[in-house]
Write a protein that holds these residues in place. Structure first.
Motif, PDB file in Angstrom:
ATOM      1  N   ALA A  44      23.164  68.386  33.072  1.00  0.00           N
ATOM      2  CA  ALA A  44      22.856  66.977  32.821  1.00  0.00           C
ATOM      3  C   ALA A  44      24.128  66.186  32.537  1.00  0.00           C
ATOM      4  O   ALA A  44      24.279  65.044  33.003  1.00  0.00           O
ATOM      5  N   LEU A  45      25.045  66.777  31.795  1.00  0.00           N
ATOM      6  CA  LEU A  45      26.305  66.101  31.485  1.00  0.00           C
ATOM      7  C   LEU A  45      27.151  65.909  32.746  1.00  0.00           C
ATOM      8  O   LEU A  45      27.752  64.854  32.949  1.00  0.00           O
ATOM      9  N   VAL A  46      27.173  66.909  33.608  1.00  0.00           N
ATOM     10  CA  VAL A  46      27.920  66.801  34.872  1.00  0.00           C
ATOM     11  C   VAL A  46      27.302  65.706  35.744  1.00  0.00           C
ATOM     12  O   VAL A  46      28.015  64.883  36.333  1.00  0.00           O
ATOM     13  N   LEU A  47      25.976  65.683  35.839  1.00  0.00           N
ATOM     14  CA  LEU A  47      25.304  64.646  36.624  1.00  0.00           C
ATOM     15  C   LEU A  47      25.551  63.258  36.041  1.00  0.00           C
ATOM     16  O   LEU A  47      25.727  62.283  36.779  1.00  0.00           O
ATOM     17  N   ALA A  48      25.568  63.162  34.719  1.00  0.00           N
ATOM     18  CA  ALA A  48      25.830  61.878  34.065  1.00  0.00           C
ATOM     19  C   ALA A  48      27.251  61.403  34.371  1.00  0.00           C
ATOM     20  O   ALA A  48      27.468  60.215  34.643  1.00  0.00           O
ATOM     21  N   ALA A  49      28.218  62.304  34.329  1.00  0.00           N
ATOM     22  CA  ALA A  49      29.599  61.936  34.650  1.00  0.00           C
ATOM     23  C   ALA A  49      29.710  61.505  36.104  1.00  0.00           C
ATOM     24  O   ALA A  49      30.410  60.532  36.424  1.00  0.00           O
ATOM     25  N   ALA A  50      29.007  62.205  36.988  1.00  0.00           N
ATOM     26  CA  ALA A  50      29.022  61.834  38.397  1.00  0.00           C
ATOM     27  C   ALA A  50      28.410  60.451  38.605  1.00  0.00           C
ATOM     28  O   ALA A  50      28.948  59.629  39.355  1.00  0.00           O
ATOM     29  N   LEU A  51      27.295  60.185  37.944  1.00  0.00           N
ATOM     30  CA  LEU A  51      26.635  58.884  38.079  1.00  0.00           C
ATOM     31  C   LEU A  51      27.505  57.764  37.529  1.00  0.00           C
ATOM     32  O   LEU A  51      27.665  56.715  38.169  1.00  0.00           O
ATOM     33  N   ALA A  52      28.079  57.968  36.362  1.00  0.00           N
ATOM     34  CA  ALA A  52      28.946  56.944  35.776  1.00  0.00           C
ATOM     35  C   ALA A  52      30.193  56.729  36.638  1.00  0.00           C
ATOM     36  O   ALA A  52      30.604  55.587  36.872  1.00  0.00           O
ATOM     37  N   LEU A  88      22.524  67.922  22.792  1.00  0.00           N
ATOM     38  CA  LEU A  88      22.905  66.600  22.303  1.00  0.00           C
ATOM     39  C   LEU A  88      23.894  65.940  23.261  1.00  0.00           C
ATOM     40  O   LEU A  88      23.743  64.765  23.615  1.00  0.00           O
ATOM     41  N   SER A  89      24.879  66.689  23.724  1.00  0.00           N
ATOM     42  CA  SER A  89      25.882  66.144  24.648  1.00  0.00           C
ATOM     43  C   SER A  89      25.266  65.791  25.992  1.00  0.00           C
ATOM     44  O   SER A  89      25.559  64.728  26.556  1.00  0.00           O
ATOM     45  N   GLY A  90      24.441  66.672  26.515  1.00  0.00           N
ATOM     46  CA  GLY A  90      23.821  66.409  27.811  1.00  0.00           C
ATOM     47  C   GLY A  90      22.938  65.180  27.796  1.00  0.00           C
ATOM     48  O   GLY A  90      23.012  64.328  28.689  1.00  0.00           O
ATOM     49  N   LEU A  91      22.094  65.060  26.783  1.00  0.00           N
ATOM     50  CA  LEU A  91      21.192  63.911  26.705  1.00  0.00           C
ATOM     51  C   LEU A  91      21.942  62.618  26.378  1.00  0.00           C
ATOM     52  O   LEU A  91      21.647  61.557  26.933  1.00  0.00           O
ATOM     53  N   GLY A  92      22.930  62.698  25.485  1.00  0.00           N
ATOM     54  CA  GLY A  92      23.731  61.514  25.174  1.00  0.00           C
ATOM     55  C   GLY A  92      24.531  61.045  26.374  1.00  0.00           C
ATOM     56  O   GLY A  92      24.601  59.844  26.666  1.00  0.00           O
ATOM     57  N   GLY A  93      25.131  61.992  27.086  1.00  0.00           N
ATOM     58  CA  GLY A  93      25.869  61.641  28.297  1.00  0.00           C
ATOM     59  C   GLY A  93      24.961  61.058  29.364  1.00  0.00           C
ATOM     60  O   GLY A  93      25.318  60.093  30.047  1.00  0.00           O
ATOM     61  N   ALA A 117      16.571  59.121  27.612  1.00  0.00           N
ATOM     62  CA  ALA A 117      17.604  60.125  27.313  1.00  0.00           C
ATOM     63  C   ALA A 117      18.203  59.880  25.924  1.00  0.00           C
ATOM     64  O   ALA A 117      18.457  60.829  25.174  1.00  0.00           O
ATOM     65  N   GLY A 118      18.406  58.618  25.563  1.00  0.00           N
ATOM     66  CA  GLY A 118      18.919  58.305  24.233  1.00  0.00           C
ATOM     67  C   GLY A 118      17.939  58.677  23.133  1.00  0.00           C
ATOM     68  O   GLY A 118      18.327  59.198  22.087  1.00  0.00           O
ATOM     69  N   GLY A 119      16.672  58.414  23.368  1.00  0.00           N
ATOM     70  CA  GLY A 119      15.654  58.794  22.388  1.00  0.00           C
ATOM     71  C   GLY A 119      15.560  60.298  22.216  1.00  0.00           C
ATOM     72  O   GLY A 119      15.394  60.803  21.097  1.00  0.00           O
ATOM     73  N   LEU A 120      15.681  61.031  23.314  1.00  0.00           N
ATOM     74  CA  LEU A 120      15.661  62.488  23.227  1.00  0.00           C
ATOM     75  C   LEU A 120      16.909  63.022  22.525  1.00  0.00           C
ATOM     76  O   LEU A 120      16.833  63.994  21.769  1.00  0.00           O
TER      77      LEU A 120
END
Length: 167
Positions: A44-52, A88-93, A117-120
Protein backbone atom coordinates in the motif's frame (compact mmCIF):
# COMPACT_ATOMS: atom_id res chain seq x y z
CA UNK A 1 -11.80 -8.99 38.38
CA UNK A 2 -10.75 -5.66 36.90
CA UNK A 3 -9.51 -5.50 33.34
CA UNK A 4 -5.71 -5.32 33.11
CA UNK A 5 -5.02 -2.50 30.69
CA UNK A 6 -2.22 -0.61 32.38
CA UNK A 7 0.49 -2.01 30.08
CA UNK A 8 -1.31 -1.15 26.83
CA UNK A 9 -0.34 2.24 25.40
CA UNK A 10 -3.40 4.49 25.28
CA UNK A 11 -2.52 5.85 21.82
CA UNK A 12 -2.80 2.41 20.21
CA UNK A 13 -6.18 1.37 18.89
CA UNK A 14 -7.38 -2.19 18.29
CA UNK A 15 -7.60 -2.34 14.47
CA UNK A 16 -4.22 -4.00 13.94
CA UNK A 17 -4.70 -6.42 16.81
CA UNK A 18 -8.20 -7.35 15.70
CA UNK A 19 -7.09 -7.96 12.12
CA UNK A 20 -4.10 -9.96 13.33
CA UNK A 21 -6.30 -12.08 15.62
CA UNK A 22 -8.85 -12.79 12.87
CA UNK A 23 -6.28 -13.50 10.17
CA UNK A 24 -4.16 -15.58 12.54
CA UNK A 25 -7.16 -17.79 13.26
CA UNK A 26 -7.93 -18.12 9.55
CA UNK A 27 -4.35 -18.97 8.58
CA UNK A 28 -3.62 -21.02 11.67
CA UNK A 29 -0.39 -19.13 12.38
CA UNK A 30 -0.24 -15.67 13.86
CA UNK A 31 3.32 -15.10 12.65
CA UNK A 32 2.19 -15.68 9.05
CA UNK A 33 -0.74 -13.33 9.59
CA UNK A 34 1.58 -10.60 10.93
CA UNK A 35 3.89 -10.89 7.92
CA UNK A 36 0.92 -10.88 5.53
CA UNK A 37 -0.46 -7.70 7.11
CA UNK A 38 2.96 -6.03 7.01
CA UNK A 39 3.57 -7.10 3.42
CA UNK A 40 0.18 -5.78 2.28
CA UNK A 41 0.84 -2.55 4.17
CA UNK A 42 4.23 -2.15 2.48
CA UNK A 43 2.55 -2.71 -0.88
CA UNK A 44 0.00 0.00 0.00
CA UNK A 45 2.85 2.39 0.80
CA UNK A 46 4.56 1.63 -2.53
CA UNK A 47 1.29 2.20 -4.40
CA UNK A 48 0.73 5.44 -2.50
CA UNK A 49 4.21 6.69 -3.42
CA UNK A 50 3.59 5.75 -7.04
CA UNK A 51 0.25 7.57 -7.08
CA UNK A 52 1.65 10.69 -5.43
CA UNK A 53 4.67 10.67 -7.74
CA UNK A 54 2.42 10.27 -10.78
CA UNK A 55 0.14 13.09 -9.66
CA UNK A 56 2.97 15.48 -8.82
CA UNK A 57 5.60 14.69 -11.44
CA UNK A 58 4.17 12.47 -14.15
CA UNK A 59 4.39 8.79 -15.01
CA UNK A 60 8.19 8.59 -14.77
CA UNK A 61 8.16 10.08 -11.28
CA UNK A 62 5.44 7.66 -10.21
CA UNK A 63 7.34 4.70 -11.60
CA UNK A 64 10.59 5.84 -10.01
CA UNK A 65 8.87 6.27 -6.64
CA UNK A 66 7.37 2.78 -6.88
CA UNK A 67 10.73 1.26 -7.79
CA UNK A 68 12.93 3.05 -5.27
CA UNK A 69 10.77 2.95 -2.13
CA UNK A 70 11.22 -0.80 -1.60
CA UNK A 71 14.99 -0.31 -1.86
CA UNK A 72 15.09 1.81 1.27
CA UNK A 73 16.27 -0.07 4.32
CA UNK A 74 13.23 0.64 6.47
CA UNK A 75 10.68 -0.23 3.79
CA UNK A 76 12.47 -3.47 2.99
CA UNK A 77 12.36 -4.56 6.63
CA UNK A 78 8.89 -3.19 7.19
CA UNK A 79 7.32 -6.01 5.17
CA UNK A 80 8.47 -8.47 7.85
CA UNK A 81 7.45 -6.59 11.00
CA UNK A 82 4.89 -8.07 13.36
CA UNK A 83 3.96 -4.76 15.01
CA UNK A 84 1.39 -2.19 13.89
CA UNK A 85 3.81 0.34 12.42
CA UNK A 86 3.75 -1.09 8.90
CA UNK A 87 -0.04 -0.91 8.85
CA UNK A 88 0.04 2.64 10.19
CA UNK A 89 2.57 3.67 7.52
CA UNK A 90 0.73 1.96 4.69
CA UNK A 91 -2.65 3.46 5.53
CA UNK A 92 -1.23 6.91 6.31
CA UNK A 93 0.75 6.92 3.08
CA UNK A 94 -2.30 5.77 1.16
CA UNK A 95 -4.32 8.60 2.69
CA UNK A 96 -1.75 11.15 1.53
CA UNK A 97 -1.31 9.55 -1.89
CA UNK A 98 -5.04 9.57 -2.54
CA UNK A 99 -5.31 13.14 -1.24
CA UNK A 100 -2.56 14.27 -3.63
CA UNK A 101 -4.52 12.57 -6.42
CA UNK A 102 -7.68 14.38 -5.25
CA UNK A 103 -5.84 17.69 -5.49
CA UNK A 104 -4.44 16.89 -8.95
CA UNK A 105 -7.49 15.12 -10.44
CA UNK A 106 -10.41 16.27 -8.28
CA UNK A 107 -12.94 13.53 -7.77
CA UNK A 108 -15.20 11.94 -5.22
CA UNK A 109 -13.44 8.55 -5.23
CA UNK A 110 -10.03 10.02 -4.38
CA UNK A 111 -11.51 12.24 -1.66
CA UNK A 112 -13.48 9.40 -0.07
CA UNK A 113 -10.52 7.02 -0.36
CA UNK A 114 -8.18 9.51 1.29
CA UNK A 115 -10.61 9.88 4.19
CA UNK A 116 -11.17 6.15 4.53
CA UNK A 117 -7.44 5.37 4.55
CA UNK A 118 -6.90 8.18 7.07
CA UNK A 119 -9.69 6.90 9.29
CA UNK A 120 -8.25 3.40 9.19
CA UNK A 121 -4.79 4.76 10.03
CA UNK A 122 -6.40 6.45 13.02
CA UNK A 123 -8.00 3.10 13.86
CA UNK A 124 -4.52 1.60 14.11
CA UNK A 125 -3.01 4.33 16.27
CA UNK A 126 -3.85 7.86 17.40
CA UNK A 127 -0.71 8.99 15.59
CA UNK A 128 -2.57 8.18 12.37
CA UNK A 129 -4.26 11.54 12.85
CA UNK A 130 -0.96 13.20 11.91
CA UNK A 131 -1.77 12.51 8.27
CA UNK A 132 -5.26 14.05 8.43
CA UNK A 133 -4.48 17.80 8.25
CA UNK A 134 -2.32 17.48 5.13
CA UNK A 135 -4.78 15.11 3.48
CA UNK A 136 -7.72 17.37 4.32
CA UNK A 137 -5.89 20.42 2.93
CA UNK A 138 -5.15 18.56 -0.31
CA UNK A 139 -8.78 17.48 -0.67
CA UNK A 140 -9.90 21.06 -0.05
CA UNK A 141 -7.42 22.23 -2.66
CA UNK A 142 -8.95 19.81 -5.14
CA UNK A 143 -12.43 21.04 -4.27
CA UNK A 144 -11.46 24.56 -5.42
CA UNK A 145 -10.67 23.41 -8.97
CA UNK A 146 -12.57 25.28 -11.67
CA UNK A 147 -15.27 23.43 -13.57
CA UNK A 148 -15.89 20.86 -10.87
CA UNK A 149 -19.54 21.81 -10.44
CA UNK A 150 -21.66 20.29 -7.69
CA UNK A 151 -19.01 17.65 -6.87
CA UNK A 152 -16.86 20.30 -5.19
CA UNK A 153 -19.33 20.41 -2.30
CA UNK A 154 -19.23 16.63 -1.78
CA UNK A 155 -15.45 16.17 -1.64
CA UNK A 156 -14.87 17.51 1.91
CA UNK A 157 -17.87 15.69 3.47
CA UNK A 158 -16.83 12.43 1.79
CA UNK A 159 -13.33 12.86 3.18
CA UNK A 160 -14.79 13.51 6.66
CA UNK A 161 -17.12 10.53 6.34
CA UNK A 162 -14.14 8.32 5.54
CA UNK A 163 -12.23 9.69 8.53
CA UNK A 164 -15.24 8.82 10.70
CA UNK A 165 -14.41 5.09 10.44
CA UNK A 166 -11.60 5.76 12.92
CA UNK A 167 -12.16 4.98 16.57
Amino acid sequence: AARQANLYDPFRHPLHGALLAWLGEVLGRFSDAAVLISSASTLALVLAAALAGRALGGPWAGGLAALTLPWTHTAAWMSRWANSYAMLSGLGGLSLGLAVAAARWPGLIFAAGAGLAGGLAWGVDTRGLLFAPAAAALVLLGATAPGLGWRRWLMPPLFALGMAVGP
